[in-house]
Design a protein around this motif. Structure first.
Motif: not given
Length: 346
Positions: A217-223
Motif C-alpha cells: 500500500p502506497v504512502l503519501e508524505w504530507l509536507s
C-alpha cells in the motif's frame, strides 16, 4: 581443460553456498554508519531479537577490517550504510566489499546499488524501460548552459547522494545557475537538474515474494510546504515515531493503482533490484506518475515508509524483518541448488 577463472569461480561458489542456513535461528550482521541520524540498525536489531536471532553490528567505516568476519560468521548481512568515508556516493562500495568476501547480503547487488544510487544513470534506465521520469539534464560544469526547454521552477540534486542532501529548489534560471556552482563545488559530482513536478509525494515500497513482486500500500508524505511539497533533508531528519501525522495511506482509483503497481514492478526489474526497495514518486495534478528516485536501502525504522506500508499490508515490524530474511534466504538456497549443478560439471 578448465580455465583458472572458472576454477576460481567454482571455489567461490562452494564457499558462499555451502553456508546457506536453513535452520530457524541465525546470526545476522547489520552494517550501518555510526553517528548517522538513521536508527535502522537499532530497529532491525530489535526485530531480529524478537525472532530469536543473534546479531553482529558493524560500523561501515570498519568494513575493510570486518567484511571477512561478517562473511564467515553471519548467515545473512543487512547492509544499511548511510555514508562511507563521509560520502553517500561511496556507500555501494561497502556492499561490494561484503560480496567480495562472499557475504550473503539481504537486498540488491553491488552493481544494482551503484546504478540505482546514480540518479542520472537510473533515470536513463527507467526511461528506456518506459517508466516516466521528470524532464531533466545532467550538468558537469559551472559554465554549462541549461537547455532552453528546462524552465523553472527546477529541482537540483547531486547525482549520487541521498537523504535529500543538496536538494535545491530554483525558482529562476539565475538561482539554478548559482545553485549548480555550489553543488558542483560541494559534492564534486554531476548535478541532475529536473523540471519541478507539482503534486503529491508518494513512497512506493516493493517486496519480493514467492508469487512475484508485491507492491505494498502506497504512502503519501504530507509536507508543511503546501506549494512545493519538497521532502528536504530537514524533513527527513525529524524525530518521528509510529504515530507520526505527516504520512498517510493514499487511496488511489483501481486504474491508478494498477498503473502505479505495473510501473513499480517495471522499475524494479529495469534497475536489476532484488528483495526489496522503495521508489519516490510524484503524482501530478493531471494524474500522471513520475518516478523521482529509487532507494535500494529504504529506511527500516519503525516510523518510516516501508514499515508503514508493510503494516497496512498486514505485516507488523517483526514480520517485515522476517519477510526480508526469508526472501534473501530463499534466493540463496535457489542459487545454491543451481550452482551445485554447475559445480558438478567441473
Amino acid at each position: 581443460m578448465k580455465s583458472t577463472s572458472i576454477i576460481s569461480w567454482v571455489r567461490r561458489q562452494k564457499k558462499v553456498h555451502s553456508k546457506v542456513n536453513t535452520s530457524s535461528t541465525m546470526r545476522v550482521g547489520i552494517v550501518h554508519t555510526a553517528g548517522s541520524p538513521c536508527g535502522c540498525a537499532e530497529a532491525v536489531a530489535g526485530g531480529l531479537a524478537a525472532l530469536g536471532h543473534a546479531t553482529l553490528i558493524v560500523d561501515s567505516e570498519e568494513i575493510l577490517l570486518r567484511s571477512e568476519e561478517l562473511a564467515a560468521t553471519c548467515d545473512l548481512v543487512i547492509d544499511h550504510t548511510d555514508t562511507f568515508l563521509g560520502w553517500g556516493v561511496l556507500r555501494p562500495f561497502v556492499r561490494g566489499e561484503l560480496e567480495r568476501w562472499g557475504a550473503r547480503v539481504v537486498g540488491s547487488s553491488t552493481q544494482a546499488c551503484f546504478l540505482a544510487d546514480d540518479k542520472i544513470a537510473a533515470k536513463g534506465s527507467l526511461s528506456a524501460a518506459g517508466v516516466p521520469t521528470p524532464p531533466g539534464a545532467a550538468i558537469t560544469e559551472v559554465t554549462a548552459e541549461l537547455p532552453l526547454w528546462l524552465q523553472p521552477p527546477l529541482i537540483l540534486k547531486p547525482a549520487c547522494e541521498h537523504m535529500s542532501r543538496g536538494v535545491t529548489l530554483a525558482k529562476t534560471r539565475e538561482e539554478a545557475r548559482v545553485a549548480i556552482g555550489v553543488l558542483l563545488e560541494s559534492y564534486c559530482q554531476p548535478v541532475l537538474v529536473e523540471t519541478f513536478i507539482p503534486g503529491r509525494e508518494l513512497a512506493v515500497s516493493v517486496l519480493e515474494s514467492p508469487e512475484g513482486l508485491e507492491v505494498l500500500p502506497v504512502l503519501e508524505w504530507l509536507s508543511d510546504d503546501n506549494e512545493y511539497r519538497i521532502l528536504t533533508a530537514a524533513f527527513k531528519l525529524q524525530e518521528n515515531g509510529a504515530a507520526r501525522e505527516d504520512a498517510h495511506r493514499i487511496i488511489l482509483s483501481s486504474v491508478q493503482r494498477h498503473e502505479l503497481e505495473s510501473l513499480s514492478r517495471k522499475a524494479f526489474r529495469a534497475l536489476g533490484l532484488r528483495d526489496y526497495a522503495r521508489f519516490d514518486v510524484r503524482l501530478s495534478p493531471e494524474g500522471r506518475f513520475y518516478f523521482l528516485e529509487a532507494n535500494t536501502t529504504p529506511s527500516l525504522e519503525t516510523g518510516e515508509a516501508l514499515a508503514f506500508s508493510a503494516r497496512w499490508a498486514g505485516l507488523d515490524y517483526v514480520h517485515l524483518v522476517k519477510r526480508l530474511l526469508e526472501v534473501a534466504q530463499r534466493r540463496y538456497c535457489a542459487d545454491s541448488r543451481t550452482n551445485k549443478t554447475v559445480i558438478a560439471n567441473y
